[in-house]
Scaffold this motif. Structure first.
Motif, mmCIF file in Angstrom:
data_model
loop_
_atom_site.group_PDB
_atom_site.id
_atom_site.type_symbol
_atom_site.label_atom_id
_atom_site.label_comp_id
_atom_site.label_asym_id
_atom_site.label_seq_id
_atom_site.Cartn_x
_atom_site.Cartn_y
_atom_site.Cartn_z
ATOM 1 N N ALA A 111 0.842 -1.189 0.000
ATOM 2 C CA ALA A 111 0.000 0.000 0.000
ATOM 3 C C ALA A 111 0.877 1.239 0.000
ATOM 4 O O ALA A 111 1.967 1.247 0.572
ATOM 5 N N PRO A 112 0.446 2.336 -0.654
ATOM 6 C CA PRO A 112 1.262 3.545 -0.668
ATOM 7 C C PRO A 112 1.384 4.145 0.729
ATOM 8 O O PRO A 112 0.447 4.118 1.521
ATOM 9 N N VAL A 113 2.570 4.695 1.016
ATOM 10 C CA VAL A 113 2.817 5.277 2.327
ATOM 11 C C VAL A 113 2.235 6.686 2.407
ATOM 12 O O VAL A 113 1.655 7.077 3.400
#
Length: 144
Positions: A111-113
């Motif tokens: 998942a994108p940070v």
């Protein structure tokens, strides 16, 4: 008129397809044995109720001590089907299903940070919109 006939034929083919599909599913699940057993029970109940009361006929039909020939054939057929399924290689429960092996091997991206910065889709044309339109060339004046 031809369209009406074609629509009617198409409708009947759809109905026939649904009925045949349902019959195939019932056959694969062993529903034919259930239908034969139901028929055998109905025949047994009719025969027993001729000589006994209704409650006695129901008891004799379902107690398992008075089977008819069709009941014995249904029991033998279902037992034969169970033996075939036990020895079927595609139903061997000792092996894991290969479909699940393949899905576990698929990597899922993390998942994108943080959110990405908004960047214009076409950066080259962005400068064209900032410049003012060119001025028209001067006109000749015809005044002498």
């Amino acid at each position: 008129m031809c369209y009406l006939k074609f629509g009617l034929v198409t409708r009947w083919f759809n109905i026939l397809g649904h009925v045949l599909s349902l019959a195939a599913v019932v056959g694969m699940l062993g529903g034919h044995w259930a239908a034969l057993q139901t028929y055998a029970w109905a025949q047994m109940f009719a025969n027993f109720s001729r000589n006994a009361s209704v409650s006695e006929a129901v008891r004799m039909t379902f107690d398992g001590q008075h089977p008819c020939q069709l009941c014995l054939k249904v029991a033998a057929g279902t037992q034969n089907d169970r033996e075939k399924q036990r020895h079927a290689p595609w139903l061997n429960s000792g092996r894991k299903i290969e479909l699940f092996w393949e899905t576990r091997a698929i990597a899922v991206p993390p998942a994108p940070v943080m959110a990405k910065l908004a960047v214009p889709f076409i950066q080259i044309f962005q400068s064209d919109f900032k410049a003012s339109p060119p001025t028209p060339p001067p006109r000749e004046s015809s005044g002498a």
